[in-house]
Design an enzyme around this catalytic site. Sequence first.
Site, PDB file in Angstrom:
ATOM      1  N   GLU A 233       3.747  -4.707  16.530  1.00  0.00           N
ATOM      2  CA  GLU A 233       2.306  -4.617  16.276  1.00  0.00           C
ATOM      3  C   GLU A 233       1.678  -3.598  17.212  1.00  0.00           C
ATOM      4  OE1 GLU A 233      -0.713  -8.086  15.511  1.00  0.00           O
ATOM      5  OE2 GLU A 233      -0.751  -7.628  17.667  1.00  0.00           O
TER       6      GLU A 233
ATOM      7  N   TYR B 188      -5.383  -0.782  12.830  1.00  0.00           N
ATOM      8  CA  TYR B 188      -4.381  -1.828  13.072  1.00  0.00           C
ATOM      9  C   TYR B 188      -3.121  -1.460  12.309  1.00  0.00           C
ATOM     10  CZ  TYR B 188      -1.874  -6.247  12.898  1.00  0.00           C
ATOM     11  OH  TYR B 188      -0.900  -7.208  13.009  1.00  0.00           O
TER      12      TYR B 188
END
Length: 399
Positions: free
Chosen positions: A197, A109
Amino acid sequence: MDIHEYQAKELLANFGVNVPLGALAYSPEQAAYRARELGGEKWVVKAQVHAGGRGQAGGVKICQSDTEIQAASEQMFGRKLVTHQTGPEGRGVYRVYVETLVQIEKEFYLGFVLDRVSQRIMIVASSAGGMEVEDIAAEEPGTIVRATVEPAVGLRDFQCRQIAFKLGIDASMVQQVVRIMLGCYRAFTELDATMVEINPLVVTSDHSILALDAKMTFDDNALFRHPQISELRDKSQEDVLESRASDRGLRYVAMKGNIGCIVNGAGLALATMDAISQAGGQAANFLDIGGGATADRVAKAVRLVLSDQNVQTVLVNVFAGINRCDWVAEGVVSALHEAATDVPVIVRLAGNNLEEGQMVLAKSGLPIIRASNLKEAAERAVSAWRNDAAFRALPVLPT
């Protein structure tokens, strides 16, 4: 402003971020054609909506043939995709993104956000990729790596390497991570983003590092500097009233109550919602008319709030500094004359041209409930809402 995955990937690719081969489609037939153009043996069909959790909701399908691609696309197009981020109303699917399937060895992530506490860009990374960051924080907090960027010097290579090593990235691939992180940072700063993101950031079987999914959010107040970003807006993914308000230069935020709020300024909006809550009610929304609002702009705001079916009472709370109370009053009166609504309207005015504004309300002949301060306005709004709700609950007697 949010954008779609395929749009975020196109932007990030321009800043040196590696992304899988993919193409956009607006029909099942076009999706199959796109797969043939891309080549390969397996593909991923992804519904393009402004929400996470698409895979669990059936919005991501792995396909091995034209027939499977068309079938998967037909199940997506025109339906409402409901995920944990959309709420029960879901988001409509009107386009899909077809990508070549990549062999994944490891997922990570990576996120860039604006941290308002430190007033810095914060990098959040984790070796638990594929999960929502909230789930990572709750279930695997030890995997999260955080770093802030000093604005005077920007993101440096050594910071990227530190993060990569903390994530357990093999030394032979660290430079790829550095290039991706620097690209994300440049996209964030140069395009006035508030979030970038990549989830997941994957290591493939051939030791490439790719952004398998991407999200970007932008500062609405800076869009005038980036017309190419403004053009990426998809109104079909927005709340209808929020979209209409934005088109009219107004700020509208939907809530879950029954009392609509029209204010000027975010601080006053928060204070108004707090006062309503303390009085026992709940705001249905708030609409910020901004500074220097004309009577016409105020009228548009009133009409917009009244068009919300959840609104059973309207509270107008304006402190006029740049604004003028008489303009606000004229706008309210104009909208109510046009709408001919039976929804109770409470108006509290203060500041510039207060007496003139009160005179406009008094001469209107409309049943506008006036208040002299915020506490009184909130209490009267909640009382009017309760009385109105009780009246609506009465059974209709046969004639």
